[in-house]
Motif scaffolding. Structure first.
Motif, PDB file in Angstrom:
ATOM      1  N   TRP A   2       0.827  -1.202   0.000  1.00 23.90           N
ATOM      2  CA  TRP A   2       0.000   0.000   0.000  1.00 23.90           C
ATOM      3  C   TRP A   2       0.864   1.255   0.000  1.00 23.90           C
ATOM      4  CZ3 TRP A   2      -5.063  -0.313  -0.827  1.00 23.90           C
ATOM      5  CH2 TRP A   2      -5.782  -1.440  -0.406  1.00 23.90           C
ATOM      6  N   LEU A   3       0.346   2.322  -0.654  1.00 25.36           N
ATOM      7  CA  LEU A   3       0.934   3.653  -0.579  1.00 25.36           C
ATOM      8  C   LEU A   3      -0.140   4.638  -0.133  1.00 25.36           C
ATOM      9  CD1 LEU A   3       3.085   3.652  -3.840  1.00 25.36           C
ATOM     10  CD2 LEU A   3       3.887   3.354  -1.488  1.00 25.36           C
ATOM     11  N   ALA A   4       0.270   5.875   0.169  1.00 29.19           N
ATOM     12  CA  ALA A   4      -0.618   6.841   0.810  1.00 29.19           C
ATOM     13  C   ALA A   4      -1.857   7.176  -0.017  1.00 29.19           C
ATOM     14  CB  ALA A   4       0.154   8.122   1.118  1.00 29.19           C
ATOM     15  N   ASP A   5      -1.755   7.125  -1.334  1.00 30.93           N
ATOM     16  CA  ASP A   5      -2.913   7.484  -2.160  1.00 30.93           C
ATOM     17  C   ASP A   5      -3.902   6.340  -2.329  1.00 30.93           C
ATOM     18  OD1 ASP A   5      -1.306   5.899  -3.772  1.00 30.93           O
ATOM     19  OD2 ASP A   5      -1.784   7.011  -5.602  1.00 30.93           O
ATOM     20  N   GLY A   6      -3.647   5.196  -1.672  1.00 35.16           N
ATOM     21  CA  GLY A   6      -4.527   4.039  -1.784  1.00 35.16           C
ATOM     22  C   GLY A   6      -4.169   3.112  -2.925  1.00 35.16           C
ATOM     23  N   SER A   7      -3.082   3.421  -3.613  1.00 30.03           N
ATOM     24  CA  SER A   7      -2.627   2.523  -4.682  1.00 30.03           C
ATOM     25  C   SER A   7      -1.716   1.449  -4.090  1.00 30.03           C
ATOM     26  CB  SER A   7      -1.877   3.301  -5.765  1.00 30.03           C
ATOM     27  OG  SER A   7      -0.663   3.844  -5.268  1.00 30.03           O
ATOM     28  N   VAL A   8      -1.505   0.396  -4.876  1.00 27.32           N
ATOM     29  CA  VAL A   8      -0.587  -0.681  -4.488  1.00 27.32           C
ATOM     30  C   VAL A   8       0.451  -0.815  -5.598  1.00 27.32           C
ATOM     31  CG1 VAL A   8      -0.361  -3.161  -4.062  1.00 27.32           C
ATOM     32  CG2 VAL A   8      -2.291  -1.888  -3.099  1.00 27.32           C
ATOM     33  N   ARG A   9       1.721  -0.758  -5.219  1.00 23.08           N
ATOM     34  CA  ARG A   9       2.827  -0.815  -6.179  1.00 23.08           C
ATOM     35  C   ARG A   9       4.007  -1.561  -5.577  1.00 23.08           C
ATOM     36  NH1 ARG A   9       1.770   4.349  -9.595  1.00 23.08           N
ATOM     37  NH2 ARG A   9      -0.001   5.277  -8.504  1.00 23.08           N
ATOM     38  N   TYR A  10       4.996  -1.858  -6.424  1.00 22.10           N
ATOM     39  CA  TYR A  10       6.259  -2.416  -5.931  1.00 22.10           C
ATOM     40  C   TYR A  10       7.381  -2.056  -6.909  1.00 22.10           C
ATOM     41  CZ  TYR A  10       5.219  -6.360  -9.122  1.00 22.10           C
ATOM     42  OH  TYR A  10       4.908  -7.134 -10.218  1.00 22.10           O
ATOM     43  N   PRO A  11       8.594  -1.772  -6.369  1.00 17.62           N
ATOM     44  CA  PRO A  11       9.702  -1.310  -7.203  1.00 17.62           C
ATOM     45  C   PRO A  11      10.660  -2.440  -7.594  1.00 17.62           C
ATOM     46  CG  PRO A  11      10.183  -0.869  -4.911  1.00 17.62           C
ATOM     47  CD  PRO A  11       8.873  -1.625  -4.935  1.00 17.62           C
ATOM     48  N   ILE A  12      10.946  -2.546  -8.886  1.00 16.57           N
ATOM     49  CA  ILE A  12      11.861  -3.572  -9.372  1.00 16.57           C
ATOM     50  C   ILE A  12      13.031  -2.912 -10.102  1.00 16.57           C
ATOM     51  CG2 ILE A  12      12.139  -5.545 -10.908  1.00 16.57           C
ATOM     52  CD1 ILE A  12      10.523  -6.143  -8.408  1.00 16.57           C
ATOM     53  N   SER A  13      14.212  -3.050  -9.546  1.00 18.67           N
ATOM     54  CA  SER A  13      15.433  -2.544 -10.189  1.00 18.67           C
ATOM     55  C   SER A  13      16.170  -3.648 -10.934  1.00 18.67           C
ATOM     56  CB  SER A  13      16.359  -1.915  -9.137  1.00 18.67           C
ATOM     57  OG  SER A  13      15.744  -0.797  -8.525  1.00 18.67           O
ATOM     58  N   ARG A  14      15.939  -4.902 -10.522  1.00 15.09           N
ATOM     59  CA  ARG A  14      16.583  -6.061 -11.173  1.00 15.09           C
ATOM     60  C   ARG A  14      15.486  -6.968 -11.742  1.00 15.09           C
ATOM     61  NH1 ARG A  14      18.070  -9.146  -7.696  1.00 15.09           N
ATOM     62  NH2 ARG A  14      17.450  -8.100  -5.771  1.00 15.09           N
ATOM     63  N   PRO A  24       9.734  -9.267 -15.396  1.00 14.79           N
ATOM     64  CA  PRO A  24      10.826  -9.931 -16.098  1.00 14.79           C
ATOM     65  C   PRO A  24      11.418  -9.137 -17.252  1.00 14.79           C
ATOM     66  CG  PRO A  24       8.711 -10.916 -16.680  1.00 14.79           C
ATOM     67  CD  PRO A  24       8.458  -9.975 -15.552  1.00 14.79           C
ATOM     68  N   ASN A  25      10.673  -8.173 -17.802  1.00 14.80           N
ATOM     69  CA  ASN A  25      11.139  -7.498 -19.010  1.00 14.80           C
ATOM     70  C   ASN A  25      11.765  -6.128 -18.786  1.00 14.80           C
ATOM     71  OD1 ASN A  25      10.180  -9.619 -20.677  1.00 14.80           O
ATOM     72  ND2 ASN A  25       8.102  -8.787 -20.539  1.00 14.80           N
ATOM     73  N   GLU A  26      11.480  -5.508 -17.671  1.00 19.52           N
ATOM     74  CA  GLU A  26      12.022  -4.159 -17.481  1.00 19.52           C
ATOM     75  C   GLU A  26      12.055  -3.774 -16.008  1.00 19.52           C
ATOM     76  OE1 GLU A  26       9.563  -1.150 -19.150  1.00 19.52           O
ATOM     77  OE2 GLU A  26       7.705  -1.932 -18.278  1.00 19.52           O
ATOM     78  N   ALA A  27      13.019  -2.885 -15.694  1.00 19.05           N
ATOM     79  CA  ALA A  27      13.052  -2.271 -14.371  1.00 19.05           C
ATOM     80  C   ALA A  27      11.964  -1.208 -14.317  1.00 19.05           C
ATOM     81  CB  ALA A  27      14.420  -1.645 -14.116  1.00 19.05           C
ATOM     82  N   ALA A  28      11.149  -1.244 -13.277  1.00 24.92           N
ATOM     83  CA  ALA A  28      10.018  -0.316 -13.220  1.00 24.92           C
ATOM     84  C   ALA A  28       9.388  -0.353 -11.834  1.00 24.92           C
ATOM     85  CB  ALA A  28       8.968  -0.688 -14.267  1.00 24.92           C
ATOM     86  N   VAL A  29       8.616   0.675 -11.540  1.00 27.50           N
ATOM     87  CA  VAL A  29       7.716   0.630 -10.392  1.00 27.50           C
ATOM     88  C   VAL A  29       6.406   0.060 -10.913  1.00 27.50           C
ATOM     89  CG1 VAL A  29       6.435   1.961  -8.674  1.00 27.50           C
ATOM     90  CG2 VAL A  29       8.797   2.582  -9.214  1.00 27.50           C
ATOM     91  N   ARG A  30       6.111  -1.179 -10.517  1.00 29.08           N
ATOM     92  CA  ARG A  30       4.935  -1.873 -11.032  1.00 29.08           C
ATOM     93  C   ARG A  30       3.676  -1.392 -10.316  1.00 29.08           C
ATOM     94  NH1 ARG A  30       6.401  -3.394 -15.666  1.00 29.08           N
ATOM     95  NH2 ARG A  30       4.482  -4.607 -15.732  1.00 29.08           N
ATOM     96  N   PHE A  31       2.646  -1.160 -11.091  1.00 25.99           N
ATOM     97  CA  PHE A  31       1.384  -0.646 -10.567  1.00 25.99           C
ATOM     98  C   PHE A  31       0.362  -1.783 -10.527  1.00 25.99           C
ATOM     99  CE2 PHE A  31      -2.764   1.457 -11.705  1.00 25.99           C
ATOM    100  CZ  PHE A  31      -2.967   2.074 -10.479  1.00 25.99           C
ATOM    101  N   VAL A  32      -0.114  -2.119  -9.315  1.00 25.33           N
ATOM    102  CA  VAL A  32      -1.123  -3.174  -9.153  1.00 25.33           C
ATOM    103  C   VAL A  32      -2.526  -2.598  -9.350  1.00 25.33           C
ATOM    104  CG1 VAL A  32      -2.102  -4.868  -7.552  1.00 25.33           C
ATOM    105  CG2 VAL A  32       0.391  -4.494  -7.630  1.00 25.33           C
TER     106      VAL A  32
END
Length: 354
Positions: free
Chosen positions: A308-320, A327-335
């Motif tokens: 969870w984040l403050a705006d009520g969204s759910v995300r996770y950060p992938i650098s590797r 699997p295809n790119e480094a990104a902050v994934r948005f659920v």
């Protein structure tokens, strides 16, 4: 021949000053000193790079073209720094100095000073840099009737990210877009910032507001829904729209932060309200979207757990990038924006340093 002589006599008479108008004619005399000292203002660097929370010096020096001295001594030197707005329609006062008098303006108060390393140094020091400090600054030096200017661009290390609220795509007018970015620890991005992000690989098909009031979006992989697959990569420009009535997404810009961003290790998954309380109990606050992007881009933060984040969204950060974790790119994934009362996830927290 007589006609020509008559015209010459008329010309001579016309050129003679009338005694009653002698003072008026005297006031019309303009003295031009072509080879005299001309005031010049120079910025040794056109661009300066820094980061939020840091200190920076915007270089500016002045001198006379035909002398080695800083000023003529007959007039006091006035130094004025202003910030140019993104649309160049006005200037924002930053700092003015004349003799021993100094004045700073707005949120620059207490943060700006003249370096004054020499008598011709008009360089400006800005301390505790804010995201809003990004932009172009004009150094103006005035001495009597002479003045000159130089412009310095202040760039901040950071990351641009697209943002839309829980309501969905294209729901923000310009003013709401500004507030949305501020709520997520960021500011609305400039065109230059979006352009740099595009050059670094940002590809996003939804159009968003920029700080100058334009609406644009960056495309690195041309495709049908995004301007057509046969178009060239670039930043697509929708132009300028009504700031009150038109609705789009927004591109936000954030930089590093003075604190710790982390995924909270907790024995169970949490609803949104439980996530907020869990961060508070740990001496922190639930993290904002800008903070997860800054941690990912600037610190290389990598975690496969959605939170969870403050705006009520759910995300996770992938650098590797790896299997099951972007699997295809480094990104902050948005659920997405899940049901706050019933969906269970982890949580990302942020603890500010004093």
């Amino acid at each position: 021949m007589k006609n020509l002589l008559f015209l010459v006599l008329i010309s001579i008479c016309w050129a003679e000053p009338h005694p009653d108008n002698s003072s008026l004619e005297h006031e019309r005399i303009i003295h031009i000193q072509e080879n005299g000292p001309r005031l010049l203002v120079v910025a040794e660097q056109a661009k300066i790079f820094s980061h939020r929370g840091g200190n920076v010096t915007l270089p500016c020096k002045f001198y006379h073209e035909h002398t080695s001295t800083a000023g003529s001594g007959t007039h006091k030197i006035r130094v004025k720094w202003t910030k140019l707005t993104s649309d160049y329609l006005k200037e924002v006062d930053v700092f003015v100095a004349m003799g021993h008098h100094r004045k700073s303006y707005g949120n620059y108060q207490g943060r700006v000073f003249l370096r004054g390393s020499s008598e011709n140094d008009a360089s400006l020091i800005i301390t505790n840099l804010m995201l809003e400090d990004y932009g172009r600054y004009k150094c103006e030096v005035i001495e009597g009737l002479e003045d000159d200017t130089a412009v310095v661009a202040l760039n901040l290390e950071g990351v641009v990210f697209p943002y839309s609220p829980r309501l969905g795509r294209y729901n923000l007018n310009y003013h709401e877009a500004q507030r949305a970015c501020l709520d997520q620890d960021s500011v609305i991005a400039s065109f230059d910032q979006l352009y740099d992000a595009w050059r670094s690989g940002l590809d996003w098909c939804n159009a968003g507001w920029l700080s100058d009031g334009s609406v644009q979006y960056p495309i690195t992989k041309p495709r049908e829904p995004c301007g057509g697959k046969n178009t060239v990569p670039g930043v697509r420009n929708y132009g300028f729209w009504d700031k009150d009535k038109s609705r789009y997404d927004v591109f936000c810009f954030t930089s590093n932060f003075n604190g710790r961003f982390y995924y909270l290790i907790h024995p169970t998954k949490l609803t949104y309200d439980e996530a907020v309380q869990a961060c508070l109990k740990d001496g922190s606050q639930i993290a904002k979207v800008g903070q997860i992007f800054a941690a990912w881009k600037l610190l290389g933060y990598d975690r496969c757990d959605a939170g969870w984040l403050a705006d009520g969204s759910v995300r996770y950060p992938i650098s590797r990038p790896r299997k099951r974790c972007s699997p295809n790119e480094a990104a902050v994934r948005f659920v997405g924006f899940p049901d706050k009362k019933h969906k269970l996830y982890g949580v990302y927290c942020f603890r500010a340093y004093n």
